[in-house]
Design a protein around this motif. Sequence first.
Motif, PDB file in Angstrom:
ATOM      1  N   TYR A 171       0.825  -1.208   0.000  1.00 26.98           N
ATOM      2  CA  TYR A 171       0.000   0.000   0.000  1.00 26.98           C
ATOM      3  C   TYR A 171       0.859   1.257   0.000  1.00 26.98           C
ATOM      4  CZ  TYR A 171      -4.172  -2.808   1.164  1.00 26.98           C
ATOM      5  OH  TYR A 171      -5.213  -3.704   1.150  1.00 26.98           O
ATOM      6  N   ARG A 172       1.897   1.268   0.833  1.00 25.12           N
ATOM      7  CA  ARG A 172       2.728   2.466   0.928  1.00 25.12           C
ATOM      8  C   ARG A 172       3.530   2.694  -0.349  1.00 25.12           C
ATOM      9  NH1 ARG A 172       4.887   2.435   7.145  1.00 25.12           N
ATOM     10  NH2 ARG A 172       6.402   0.943   6.269  1.00 25.12           N
ATOM     11  N   LYS A 174       3.290   5.979  -2.667  1.00 27.66           N
ATOM     12  CA  LYS A 174       4.469   6.772  -3.044  1.00 27.66           C
ATOM     13  C   LYS A 174       4.529   6.953  -4.548  1.00 27.66           C
ATOM     14  CE  LYS A 174       7.321   5.270   0.877  1.00 27.66           C
ATOM     15  NZ  LYS A 174       8.485   4.430   1.268  1.00 27.66           N
ATOM     16  N   ILE A 196      -3.994   5.453   4.395  1.00 23.15           N
ATOM     17  CA  ILE A 196      -2.861   5.728   3.510  1.00 23.15           C
ATOM     18  C   ILE A 196      -3.329   6.568   2.326  1.00 23.15           C
ATOM     19  CG2 ILE A 196      -1.113   4.686   2.030  1.00 23.15           C
ATOM     20  CD1 ILE A 196      -1.143   2.271   3.890  1.00 23.15           C
ATOM     21  N   GLU A 217      10.679  -2.010   1.022  1.00 22.00           N
ATOM     22  CA  GLU A 217       9.639  -1.128   0.480  1.00 22.00           C
ATOM     23  C   GLU A 217      10.212  -0.115  -0.507  1.00 22.00           C
ATOM     24  OE1 GLU A 217       6.969   2.360   2.416  1.00 22.00           O
ATOM     25  OE2 GLU A 217       6.962   0.451   3.498  1.00 22.00           O
ATOM     26  N   THR A 259       9.169   0.321  -4.440  1.00 19.34           N
ATOM     27  CA  THR A 259       8.717   1.590  -5.009  1.00 19.34           C
ATOM     28  C   THR A 259       9.513   1.948  -6.251  1.00 19.34           C
ATOM     29  OG1 THR A 259       8.121   2.361  -2.781  1.00 19.34           O
ATOM     30  CG2 THR A 259       8.289   4.018  -4.510  1.00 19.34           C
TER      31      THR A 259
END
Length: 231
Positions: free
Chosen positions: A33-34, A38, A72, A188, A192
């Motif tokens: 999700y993060r 981003k 988020i 993470e 990304t």
Amino acid sequence: ISRIKLEIPKDSLVILSLGRLSFNSKYHPLPLYRSIAKLTAKRPNLDVILLECGSFYNDNIKTNYDNLIKSIKPLKVIRLGGIKPATEKEKIDALNASDIFLSPSDNIQETFGISVIEAMAASLPCIVSDWNGYKDHVKNNENGFRISTTQLNNLENQIDNIDIDYRIGKINYDYMIGIKSMSTVVDEDEMTKKLLDLADNPKLREEMGRNSRKRWEDYFSWNIVSKKYRE
């Protein structure tokens, strides 16, 4: 056609999460999700959609997922399935409507990864954790990317008390895999970056998608698998 059915705009970038929606038996969705949030923030002119296709074991897990999504920003999610599992037709539409397949598994029970094979058959570039069976499906920089994954308590020559407790019956299988997943970290920032690489380069997505399909044809198509069984 699948995007029309799912009411997804033609120019959106669709990232597919396919499989069980479970904190303890698939992967914790927070890094995913993060990373997508981003990506969305870094590319404000791109309509980024996370397409979740799968099922929850119970209402409590669904509520936790929903609350996490709400916390988020910016994160846009479309979900097929839920408490009632997605149908085969919905799964096919999800695969057809997507641009990228993403599965950052952090769980030791993920020893093969059928959803990765399905994504490869659908000609999707795959971003997966560098983990167990996934390593046999996704060749780094060829049909996708493998993301660094570390099990924090997996130190050489160290006694694994969780394993011991499970083997002598003090804890059950569900509890054991859940505890181990909590100590597993998927990178993470690396995830990304790879999402950005694919988002910015449609030709790379197409090339990796073709390589995925070719790898599926060579190793996992019906004729190949049935021949291996007979042999």
